[in-house]
Design a protein around this motif. Sequence first.
Motif, short mmCIF file in Angstrom:
data_model
loop_
_atom_site.label_atom_id
_atom_site.label_comp_id
_atom_site.label_asym_id
_atom_site.label_seq_id
_atom_site.Cartn_x
_atom_site.Cartn_y
_atom_site.Cartn_z
N GLY A 260 0.78 -1.23 0.00
CA GLY A 260 0.00 0.00 0.00
C GLY A 260 0.81 1.28 0.00
O GLY A 260 0.27 2.35 0.29
N ASP A 261 2.08 1.19 -0.33
CA ASP A 261 2.94 2.37 -0.32
C ASP A 261 3.98 2.21 -1.42
O ASP A 261 4.77 1.25 -1.41
CB ASP A 261 3.63 2.51 1.04
N ASP A 262 3.99 3.14 -2.37
CA ASP A 262 4.84 2.97 -3.54
C ASP A 262 6.33 2.99 -3.21
O ASP A 262 7.12 2.24 -3.80
CB ASP A 262 4.53 4.04 -4.57
N GLU A 263 6.75 3.83 -2.27
CA GLU A 263 8.16 3.84 -1.91
C GLU A 263 8.59 2.52 -1.29
O GLU A 263 9.70 2.04 -1.51
CB GLU A 263 8.47 5.01 -0.98
N ALA A 264 7.68 1.92 -0.52
CA ALA A 264 7.98 0.60 0.05
C ALA A 264 8.08 -0.46 -1.04
O ALA A 264 8.91 -1.38 -0.95
CB ALA A 264 6.90 0.23 1.07
N VAL A 265 7.24 -0.33 -2.07
CA VAL A 265 7.31 -1.26 -3.21
C VAL A 265 8.65 -1.12 -3.92
O VAL A 265 9.33 -2.13 -4.21
CB VAL A 265 6.15 -1.00 -4.19
N ILE A 266 9.05 0.11 -4.17
CA ILE A 266 10.34 0.34 -4.84
C ILE A 266 11.47 -0.22 -3.99
O ILE A 266 12.36 -0.93 -4.50
CB ILE A 266 10.53 1.84 -5.10
N ASP A 267 11.44 0.07 -2.69
CA ASP A 267 12.50 -0.42 -1.81
C ASP A 267 12.57 -1.95 -1.81
O ASP A 267 13.66 -2.52 -1.78
CB ASP A 267 12.27 0.08 -0.38
N VAL B 230 14.30 -3.06 -5.05
CA VAL B 230 15.70 -2.66 -5.00
C VAL B 230 16.48 -3.60 -4.09
O VAL B 230 17.59 -4.06 -4.43
CB VAL B 230 15.82 -1.20 -4.53
N GLU B 231 15.93 -3.91 -2.94
CA GLU B 231 16.62 -4.75 -1.97
C GLU B 231 16.73 -6.20 -2.41
O GLU B 231 17.62 -6.93 -1.94
CB GLU B 231 15.91 -4.66 -0.62
N HIS B 232 15.83 -6.62 -3.30
CA HIS B 232 15.82 -8.03 -3.72
C HIS B 232 16.35 -8.22 -5.14
O HIS B 232 16.07 -9.23 -5.78
CB HIS B 232 14.40 -8.60 -3.60
N THR B 233 17.12 -7.25 -5.65
CA THR B 233 17.68 -7.42 -6.98
C THR B 233 18.56 -8.67 -7.04
O THR B 233 19.24 -9.01 -6.06
CB THR B 233 18.49 -6.19 -7.40
N GLN B 234 18.55 -9.32 -8.20
CA GLN B 234 19.39 -10.50 -8.42
C GLN B 234 20.55 -10.20 -9.36
O GLN B 234 21.26 -11.11 -9.78
CB GLN B 234 18.53 -11.63 -8.98
N ASP C 91 19.99 0.74 -9.05
CA ASP C 91 19.45 1.83 -9.87
C ASP C 91 18.48 1.29 -10.92
O ASP C 91 17.42 1.88 -11.18
CB ASP C 91 20.58 2.58 -10.58
N GLU C 92 18.83 0.17 -11.52
CA GLU C 92 17.99 -0.44 -12.56
C GLU C 92 16.65 -0.87 -11.99
O GLU C 92 15.58 -0.63 -12.58
CB GLU C 92 18.73 -1.64 -13.18
N GLU C 93 16.67 -1.52 -10.83
CA GLU C 93 15.42 -1.98 -10.23
C GLU C 93 14.52 -0.79 -9.86
O GLU C 93 13.30 -0.83 -10.06
CB GLU C 93 15.71 -2.83 -8.98
N ARG C 94 15.14 0.26 -9.34
CA ARG C 94 14.35 1.43 -8.95
C ARG C 94 13.69 2.06 -10.18
O ARG C 94 12.49 2.38 -10.16
CB ARG C 94 15.25 2.45 -8.24
#
Length: 302
Positions: free
Chosen positions: A256-263, A266-270, A282-285
Motif C-alpha cells: 500500500g505504499d509505492d516507496e515501500a514497493v520500490i525499496d 531494489v533490496e531483492h535485486t538479483q 538503480d535499474e530496479e528502482r
Amino acid sequence: MAIGDVEPVPDSTDIYYVDSGMYEVEKYGSVYLIDAEKPALVDTGIAADREAVFGMLDEVGVDDLAYILPTHVHLDHAGGAGYLAERYPDATVMTHELGAPHLVDPSRLVEGTKAAVEDQWRFYDEPLPIDEERVEGLTDGDEIDLGDRTLTVHHAPGHAPHQVMFHDDGDDVLFVGDALGIWEPRSRTLRQTSPPSQFHLQKALDDVRTIEDIDPETVCFGHFGPRPYDADLAEAYKRVLVEWVEAIRQKRAELGDDEAVIDHFVEHTQMDEVWGARKARDEERLNTRGVLGYLDYVGDDE
C-alpha cells in the motif's frame, strides 16, 4: 568483451558494435555501425561515452557517416547524437517523428531524464542540440537506402512512444532498441526495461509480436549486443514483462505504499553480481517506478 572493444556482429556483412561503457558497466550499452555504401550508426549511447563510439568509427575506417539513427530519443540511446552530428557534418539524423523535435531542442528531454534516472545523471553529459534541417522524422514502414542494403522502419511504442526498430534486409538483422528488453550475455538472461514515464505493457507485448512477425536471423540489443533470434526469445520476453508487472501489482496491493514497493524490489535485486550493486539497484528502482506509473495510468485492476 571489455569497455571500448569493437567486434563484428556474427553472420553479418560489415556490421560492428562497441561496448560503450555506459554507466561504467561492462556489457550494458552497445552502439552499432553499419559500414554500408552509405554508412549508418544505430544508436549513439550517452554523450559521456562518445569517445568509445568515435573509436569504433575510427577503428573500422569510416571517415564520413551518412546517417545517425537513434532507435528512440532516451538519452542512453540518443545522448551522443549531437556530438556525432558535429563530428560528421554531412550526416542526416533520423528517428521517430515524435522524438525528432527533442533532438533539435533537448531541454525537455534532459529534464525528463533527470527525473527518471535520478542519481544516475552523474554519468551523463548534456546533449548538444542539432540543427533542425539535419533532423528527419520517421514513421512506420519508412525505408532508409544505405546503397547496398535497405533499413525498414518498424514503430515499437511500448517502451517509449518514439521508439522504432530498424530491419536490415541484407543480413536479416533487426536493431530492436529496447523493444526486446535487456539481454545480459554473461548470465544469458532477458531482463525487463520499463522506465518512467511512458512504458505501456500491452504496447510492449505488441512490439514483441511485431518482432515475431519479422522473424529475423539476428537481433541487436541496445543493452547488450547481438544474438541469434528464435521464437523462444520472444516468448521469454513476453513472459518476463507480464510476470514483472504482476509482481509489482501484487506488491503494491500488499504494501500500500509505492516507496515501500520500490525499496522491496531494489533490496531483492538479483543482478548485483552481474552489474555491481550500484547499477543493479538503480535499474530496479527505475523499472519499478515505470510500472507503478503504468498502473496509475491504466488502473491497478487492468
